[in-house]
Design a protein around this motif. Structure first.
Motif, short mmCIF file in Angstrom:
data_model
loop_
_atom_site.label_atom_id
_atom_site.label_comp_id
_atom_site.label_asym_id
_atom_site.label_seq_id
_atom_site.Cartn_x
_atom_site.Cartn_y
_atom_site.Cartn_z
N ILE A 34 -10.38 9.80 -2.81
CA ILE A 34 -10.03 9.09 -1.58
C ILE A 34 -9.04 7.97 -1.87
N ALA A 35 -9.36 7.17 -2.89
CA ALA A 35 -8.58 5.96 -3.14
C ALA A 35 -7.24 6.23 -3.79
N ARG A 65 -18.22 -1.07 -2.40
CA ARG A 65 -18.83 -0.87 -1.09
C ARG A 65 -19.91 0.20 -1.12
N ARG A 66 -19.66 1.26 -1.86
CA ARG A 66 -20.68 2.33 -1.95
C ARG A 66 -21.90 1.83 -2.71
N ALA A 67 -21.69 1.00 -3.72
CA ALA A 67 -22.82 0.44 -4.46
C ALA A 67 -23.67 -0.46 -3.58
N ASP A 68 -23.06 -1.01 -2.53
CA ASP A 68 -23.80 -1.78 -1.53
C ASP A 68 -24.47 -0.86 -0.53
N LEU A 75 -16.61 4.65 4.57
CA LEU A 75 -15.49 4.46 3.64
C LEU A 75 -14.29 5.33 4.05
N THR A 76 -14.59 6.52 4.55
CA THR A 76 -13.51 7.42 4.98
C THR A 76 -13.14 7.18 6.44
N SER A 89 -17.78 4.22 12.53
CA SER A 89 -17.74 2.88 11.96
C SER A 89 -19.16 2.36 11.95
N ARG A 90 -19.34 1.11 11.52
CA ARG A 90 -20.68 0.53 11.51
C ARG A 90 -21.16 0.22 12.93
N ASP A 91 -20.33 0.47 13.95
CA ASP A 91 -20.71 0.22 15.34
C ASP A 91 -21.39 1.41 15.99
N VAL A 92 -21.44 2.55 15.31
CA VAL A 92 -22.06 3.75 15.88
C VAL A 92 -22.93 4.43 14.83
#
Length: 287
Positions: A34-35, A65-68, A75-76, A89-92
């Motif tokens: 991805i990165a 972020r994945r470790a969190d 992430l994608t 997103s973190r909103d859904v």
């Protein structure tokens, strides 16, 4: 500074493994792809190749972020559902394969897929249920309701992405109170995946869910049934005669939810199981 593919993968595996990620090697490769846009074949065949500074920095940020325990979908920025791509997103809530049981159950009950159906989605989130149904029912129109403006923004993006923007109306508010005077009074199909996790159980969920998905979409009150109690009379009121309701439910909630709906005047019309064989969807009709 640049670093070799092999070194980055080793570094990422250690960090992810220490964070409790079940398959740290696979996820490290995914994050590097991805990165830094490194194909899997290159990782395997040319592990000595360097990754440039930008790729290294991006990879290490994704590993952090994945470790969190942030979900890979965050992430994608997207997740697949019913073979369709959805922004998330973190909103859904993340669209989950288990919810596809509801789609299959509804399509199995719809006689004429070309009918001019009016579909209401209560608590639409990403819009995955409503938008998938609109793709399968080409002449249907949809109304998507959510209490979260941020969730509706994601759902709107998904509607545009799937070419459905002109067939769905978005309403912000609490359940059917968000409908306007211009909206239909009744609907042929009402779907909902309401919050059904008992409040006390949320902390024990996977960190990807408990820490990174919206509590508003998870918390079903003390016994997990709070949303269903509020929905039951609204469903009866806004369902057209012989219309269909499809509700997603949590583990062990089938009988309790069915009792709430039948007490409100709805008639059981079927149940559907998810990929693990658990009862996941209840169907009801209004006589």
């Amino acid at each position: 500074m640049s670093a070799r593919i092999a070194d980055l993968l080793s570094e990422g595996m250690k960090v992810l493994g220490a964070a409790g990620i079940e398959a740290p090697g696979r996820e490290a490769r995914l994050l590097l792809a991805i990165a830094a846009k490194v194909p899997p074949a290159v990782m395997i065949g040319f592990p000595e190749r360097p990754v440039d500074d930008s790729g290294v920095a991006g990879y290490r940020e994704l590993v952090r972020r994945r470790a969190d325990r942030e979900p890979v979908s965050h992430l994608t920025g997207e997740r697949e559902f019913w073979s369709l791509p959805f922004f998330v997103s973190r909103d859904v809530l993340d669209p989950r394969p288990d919810s596809e049981a509801l789609i299959a159950a509804v399509l199995g009950e719809v006689g004429d897929r070309g009918a001019d159906l009016r579909i209401l989605d209560l608590g639409t989130g990403s819009g995955c249920l409503l938008l998938t149904l609109l793709r399968e029912l080409p002449n249907a129109l949809g109304w998507a309701i959510d209490l979260s403006a941020a969730a509706l923004a994601i759902a709107g993006r998904n509607a545009a992405r799937l070419g459905l923007g002109d067939r769905v109306a978005f309403r912000e508010g609490a359940w059917t109170a968000a409908l306007t005077a211009a909206d239909p009074a009744t609907f042929d199909l009402i779907v909902s995946n309401p919050p059904y996790i008992p409040s006390g159980d949320i902390a024990g969920l996977a960190p990807e869910v408990a820490r990174h998905e919206p509590r508003l979409a998870l918390d079903g009150g003390m016994d997990g049934l709070e949303a269903y109690r509020g929905l039951a009379p609204l469903l009866w009121r806004h369902l057209a005669p012989d219309g269909l309701v499809a509700l997603e439910i949590g583990l062990g909630q089938a009988e309790s939810v069915s009792e709430l709906m039948t007490a409100a005047g709805l008639v059981p019309a079927g149940r559907a199981r998810d990929l693990a064989g658990r009862e996941r969807c209840l169907l009801f009709r209004r006589p």
